[in-house]
Each structure stands twice: as structure tokens, then as C-alpha cells.
Design a protein around this motif. Structure first.
Motif, PDB file in Angstrom:
ATOM      1  N   ILE A  39      25.192  -6.527   8.777  1.00 28.14           N
ATOM      2  CA  ILE A  39      25.803  -5.273   9.201  1.00 28.14           C
ATOM      3  C   ILE A  39      24.788  -4.151   9.440  1.00 28.14           C
ATOM      4  N   SER A  40      23.554  -4.297   8.921  1.00 27.68           N
ATOM      5  CA  SER A  40      22.533  -3.286   9.234  1.00 27.68           C
ATOM      6  C   SER A  40      21.149  -3.807   8.888  1.00 27.68           C
ATOM      7  N   VAL A  41      20.151  -3.282   9.606  1.00 29.61           N
ATOM      8  CA  VAL A  41      18.741  -3.531   9.309  1.00 29.61           C
ATOM      9  C   VAL A  41      18.013  -2.204   9.438  1.00 29.61           C
ATOM     10  N   ASP A  42      17.310  -1.801   8.389  1.00 38.69           N
ATOM     11  CA  ASP A  42      16.515  -0.568   8.417  1.00 38.69           C
ATOM     12  C   ASP A  42      15.042  -0.911   8.262  1.00 38.69           C
ATOM     13  N   ASP A  43      14.202  -0.271   9.063  1.00 37.11           N
ATOM     14  CA  ASP A  43      12.752  -0.428   8.964  1.00 37.11           C
ATOM     15  C   ASP A  43      12.216   0.620   7.984  1.00 37.11           C
ATOM     16  N   LEU A  44      11.748   0.164   6.821  1.00 38.19           N
ATOM     17  CA  LEU A  44      11.237   1.067   5.784  1.00 38.19           C
ATOM     18  C   LEU A  44       9.716   0.957   5.633  1.00 38.19           C
ATOM     19  N   THR A  45       9.057   0.430   6.658  1.00 42.38           N
ATOM     20  CA  THR A  45       7.623   0.150   6.567  1.00 42.38           C
ATOM     21  C   THR A  45       6.815   1.383   6.190  1.00 42.38           C
ATOM     22  N   GLU A  46       7.050   2.494   6.870  1.00 39.22           N
ATOM     23  CA  GLU A  46       6.273   3.700   6.595  1.00 39.22           C
ATOM     24  C   GLU A  46       6.540   4.220   5.193  1.00 39.22           C
ATOM     25  N   HIS A  47       7.749   4.049   4.705  1.00 38.96           N
ATOM     26  CA  HIS A  47       8.075   4.489   3.344  1.00 38.96           C
ATOM     27  C   HIS A  47       7.319   3.665   2.303  1.00 38.96           C
ATOM     28  N   TYR A  48       7.192   2.367   2.560  1.00 32.52           N
ATOM     29  CA  TYR A  48       6.463   1.542   1.587  1.00 32.52           C
ATOM     30  C   TYR A  48       4.970   1.862   1.617  1.00 32.52           C
ATOM     31  N   ARG A  49       4.443   2.189   2.802  1.00 25.60           N
ATOM     32  CA  ARG A  49       3.035   2.601   2.871  1.00 25.60           C
ATOM     33  C   ARG A  49       2.794   3.811   1.992  1.00 25.60           C
ATOM     34  N   ARG A  50       3.662   4.811   2.085  1.00 27.84           N
ATOM     35  CA  ARG A  50       3.502   6.012   1.260  1.00 27.84           C
ATOM     36  C   ARG A  50       3.689   5.693  -0.218  1.00 27.84           C
ATOM     37  N   THR A  51       4.614   4.802  -0.518  1.00 27.19           N
ATOM     38  CA  THR A  51       4.837   4.413  -1.908  1.00 27.19           C
ATOM     39  C   THR A  51       3.568   3.828  -2.514  1.00 27.19           C
ATOM     40  N   ILE A  52       2.953   2.910  -1.796  1.00 26.20           N
ATOM     41  CA  ILE A  52       1.754   2.257  -2.321  1.00 26.20           C
ATOM     42  C   ILE A  52       0.596   3.238  -2.407  1.00 26.20           C
ATOM     43  N   GLU A  53       0.506   4.171  -1.487  1.00 19.93           N
ATOM     44  CA  GLU A  53      -0.526   5.208  -1.608  1.00 19.93           C
ATOM     45  C   GLU A  53      -0.360   5.987  -2.909  1.00 19.93           C
ATOM     46  N   ASP A  54       0.882   6.303  -3.254  1.00 17.35           N
ATOM     47  CA  ASP A  54       1.126   7.002  -4.522  1.00 17.35           C
ATOM     48  C   ASP A  54       0.783   6.113  -5.711  1.00 17.35           C
ATOM     49  N   TRP A  55       1.104   4.827  -5.631  1.00 15.63           N
ATOM     50  CA  TRP A  55       0.752   3.913  -6.717  1.00 15.63           C
ATOM     51  C   TRP A  55      -0.766   3.817  -6.888  1.00 15.63           C
ATOM     52  N   ILE A  56      -1.497   3.725  -5.778  1.00 17.67           N
ATOM     53  CA  ILE A  56      -2.953   3.642  -5.852  1.00 17.67           C
ATOM     54  C   ILE A  56      -3.518   4.896  -6.508  1.00 17.67           C
ATOM     55  N   GLY A  57      -2.987   6.065  -6.138  1.00 19.43           N
ATOM     56  CA  GLY A  57      -3.438   7.303  -6.775  1.00 19.43           C
ATOM     57  C   GLY A  57      -3.201   7.286  -8.272  1.00 19.43           C
ATOM     58  N   ASN A  58      -2.067   6.735  -8.683  1.00 15.39           N
ATOM     59  CA  ASN A  58      -1.769   6.655 -10.115  1.00 15.39           C
ATOM     60  C   ASN A  58      -2.670   5.648 -10.825  1.00 15.39           C
ATOM     61  N   VAL A  59      -2.985   4.531 -10.168  1.00 20.89           N
ATOM     62  CA  VAL A  59      -3.912   3.548 -10.748  1.00 20.89           C
ATOM     63  C   VAL A  59      -5.273   4.188 -10.970  1.00 20.89           C
ATOM     64  N   ASP A  60      -5.741   4.922  -9.979  1.00 23.27           N
ATOM     65  CA  ASP A  60      -7.044   5.582 -10.117  1.00 23.27           C
ATOM     66  C   ASP A  60      -7.038   6.581 -11.272  1.00 23.27           C
ATOM     67  N   ALA A  61      -5.962   7.331 -11.398  1.00 21.90           N
ATOM     68  CA  ALA A  61      -5.888   8.349 -12.455  1.00 21.90           C
ATOM     69  C   ALA A  61      -5.797   7.721 -13.837  1.00 21.90           C
ATOM     70  N   ALA A  62      -5.256   6.511 -13.914  1.00 20.02           N
ATOM     71  CA  ALA A  62      -5.038   5.876 -15.217  1.00 20.02           C
ATOM     72  C   ALA A  62      -5.940   4.665 -15.424  1.00 20.02           C
ATOM     73  N   ALA A  63      -7.031   4.572 -14.668  1.00 20.27           N
ATOM     74  CA  ALA A  63      -7.869   3.366 -14.686  1.00 20.27           C
ATOM     75  C   ALA A  63      -8.350   3.001 -16.086  1.00 20.27           C
ATOM     76  N   GLU A  64      -8.772   3.980 -16.865  1.00 18.14           N
ATOM     77  CA  GLU A  64      -9.277   3.675 -18.212  1.00 18.14           C
ATOM     78  C   GLU A  64      -8.178   3.107 -19.098  1.00 18.14           C
ATOM     79  N   ARG A  65      -6.982   3.683 -19.009  1.00 11.44           N
ATOM     80  CA  ARG A  65      -5.874   3.195 -19.837  1.00 11.44           C
ATOM     81  C   ARG A  65      -5.435   1.799 -19.394  1.00 11.44           C
ATOM     82  N   ILE A  66      -5.488   1.548 -18.089  1.00 16.29           N
ATOM     83  CA  ILE A  66      -5.134   0.215 -17.588  1.00 16.29           C
ATOM     84  C   ILE A  66      -6.181  -0.810 -18.014  1.00 16.29           C
TER      85      ILE A  66
END
Length: 277
Positions: free
Chosen positions: A213-240
Motif C-alpha cells: 500500500i505504500s513505499v517511502d524512500d528514507l535514504t537521506e534520513h538514515y544518512r543523517r541518523t548515522i552521522e549523528d551516531w558517528i558523532g556520538n561514538v566519537d564523543a564517547a570513544a573512551e567509554r566505548i
């Protein structure tokens, strides 16, 4: 025949690791950014509301979440809409976390989970108004079986929501499926993972007797999501890295590979189907 481990090695990592780079709900799939200023936390709440809208949830429905992760979706649907939710995951650590969160939020009577693989669990026929798989089919070897089972547990008129990362077409899959980066993510991170073109998922849905019944392209949203995750990984690298030397770098490398292909080799779609009969 593809053999998949009882649990996925990535999701068996210490829960604290995911708390370091995901949003407070620990939602581990694409967010939905409605403006340039949206934070990761807000965008993930946007996405949960979007899923509810695509499913047509009004409140009080029975919902099954396959590959429930840390419970963000089932906790949200229970808390916001009063849905009675069941989450399925083969990773035992996730279930303890979800139970604690459900109790803390006062929705323990609406939230339950089961340890195991969806393909192997005995679930009630036509027992659910909605089924969700957010980034789950990539870890399942037989999509045809998954869609058949999803339809079997959906009531007549029930709705299935699937969001998944896909190769952009069959030719791209042939060209990139055996590249080093693809192999690293599949084997070193997850233990098993199989990206497919969207056409294969649609064919599996249609063959199962579901109506798309529907197909949505969320590609750009996932790109931004992962950019935010990478920023968080960098900020928490020592704890990780306290959980294992070099873990932050390995996690960052995985996320960088995932982000490198968007729009070129890979896409991310939300596919919604209805059990019309």
C-alpha cells in the motif's frame, strides 16, 4: 542452506555500549528528520510517530515487533497509544532492559517479549492488528518465509510495516555483495546480514498474499541518523573502548561503510503492506 547463530553477535554486546551512541530511547534504526534543527532524539520520536501513522494505529491495537532491539517501538506504542505489544528478539540482554523500562514507565501490563527467532516461534494465527520489522529482515536468511509468517499472524485488514536497507538494484548487488566493506559489516559486525534489492522484498510480500500500500524512500534520513551516531561514538570513544580496546574505531568503521553507499549502492525504504483477505 544459510546457518544463522542463535543470537547476532553485534546485539550481544554490553547494553551500555549502545547507550553511548544511540538516542535515549535506544532506537537502532533510521530516524525521521522534519527540519534541519531536529536532534537525534526528536527525529527518532518523529519516526515512531510515522510508523504508527503508516500502520493506521488509533490506540489499543495488538502489535508484534520482530527484532525489537532495545524496545523503543513497543514501549512507545504502549505508552503513547495504549497498544498491547509483543517484542521478539534472539538477544537475551535486550529483554531484561525492556522489562526494566516497561516497569519504570508504568506499561509493564502492555509490554511483553519473547526470546527467539520469529521464523521459529509459535505465535497465534491472526493474533495481531499490526506487525513491524525495522531493520530485521537483513538478518533473516529467507524473506519469503518471513512475509508468509507475518501474514499468518496478521488479522484480516492488519498492516505490516517493514523498513530495510537495500541494494539499489540487482546489478548493484552483484557488483558489491562480495566487496571487502560489505564482508566486514556482514561477518565482523553482525555475523550474518544480507542486503537485497527492494524488488525482492516486494516480490516476497506479494507472493505471501499481502497487498503493498505504500513505499517511502528514507535514504537521506538514515544518512543523517548515522552521522549523528558517528558523532556520538566519537564523543564517547573512551567509554566505548572501556568495553574492549579498539571497539569505538571498529564501530565507527562500520557506520562509515554504511553511510558511504547511500544513494549510490544502497537505499533505505519503508514498505507497508496490508493483509486484505
Amino acid at each position: 542452506m544459510t546457518v544463522v547463530a542463535d543470537t547476532n553477535q553485534h546485539y550481544d554486546l554490553d547494553p551500555d555500549i549502545f547507550g553511548q551512541f544511540l538516542d535515549p530511547l535506544r532506537k537502532y534504526s533510521s530516524a525521521l528528520y522534519e527540519s534541519d534543527s531536529d536532534t537525534l532524539e526528536l527525529a527518532q520520536r518523529n519516526k515512531l510517530r510515522f510508523v504508527a501513522e503508516r500502520l493506521g494505529l488509533r490506540g489499543g491495537e495488538q502489535l508484534l515487533d520482530v527484532g525489537c532491539g532495545w524496545g523503543s517501538l513497543i514501549l512507545y506504542m504502549a505508552g503513547e497509544l495504549g497498544c498491547r505489544t509483543l517484542g521478539v528478539s534472539p538477544a537475551p540482554r535486550q529483554h531484561d532492559y525492556i522489562a526494566e523500562q516497561a516497569a519504570a514507565r508504568g506499561v509493564a501490563d502492555l509490554v511483553s517479549t519473547r526470546v527467539g527467532h520469529f521464523e521459529q516461534l509459535d505465535l497465534p494465527a491472526r493474533g495481531f492488528d499490526a506487525v513491524t520489522l525495522l531493520g530485521s529482515i537483513v538478518h533473516m536468511p529467507d524473506p519469503d518465509d518471513v512475509f508468509r509468517r507475518a501474514r499468518a499472524v496478521l488479522r484480516r485488514g492488519g498492516t505490516l510495516y517493514v523498513s530495510e536497507s537495500c541494494f539499489r538494484n540487482r546489478a548493484t548487488r552483484t557488483a558489491f555483495d562480495d566487496r571487502d566493506g560489505t564482508g566486514f559489516v556482514r561477518e565482523d559486525i553482525f555475523g550474518f546480514g544480507e542486503l537485497r534489492p527492494l524488488s525482492e522484498l516486494i516480490a516476497a510480500a506479494e507472493n505471501a498474499g499481502l497487498s503493498v500500500i505504500s513505499v517511502d524512500d528514507l535514504t537521506e534520513h538514515y544518512r543523517r541518523t548515522i552521522e549523528d551516531w558517528i558523532g556520538n561514538v566519537d564523543a564517547a570513544a573512551e567509554r566505548i573502548d572501556a568495553h574492549g580496546p579498539g571497539l569505538a574505531a571498529k564501530l565507527r568503521h562500520y557506520l562509515e561503510i554504511a553511510n558511504a553507499g547511500w544513494g549510490y549502492t544502497t537505499k533505505h525504504y519503508a514498505l507497508v503492506c496490508r493483509n486484505a483477505r
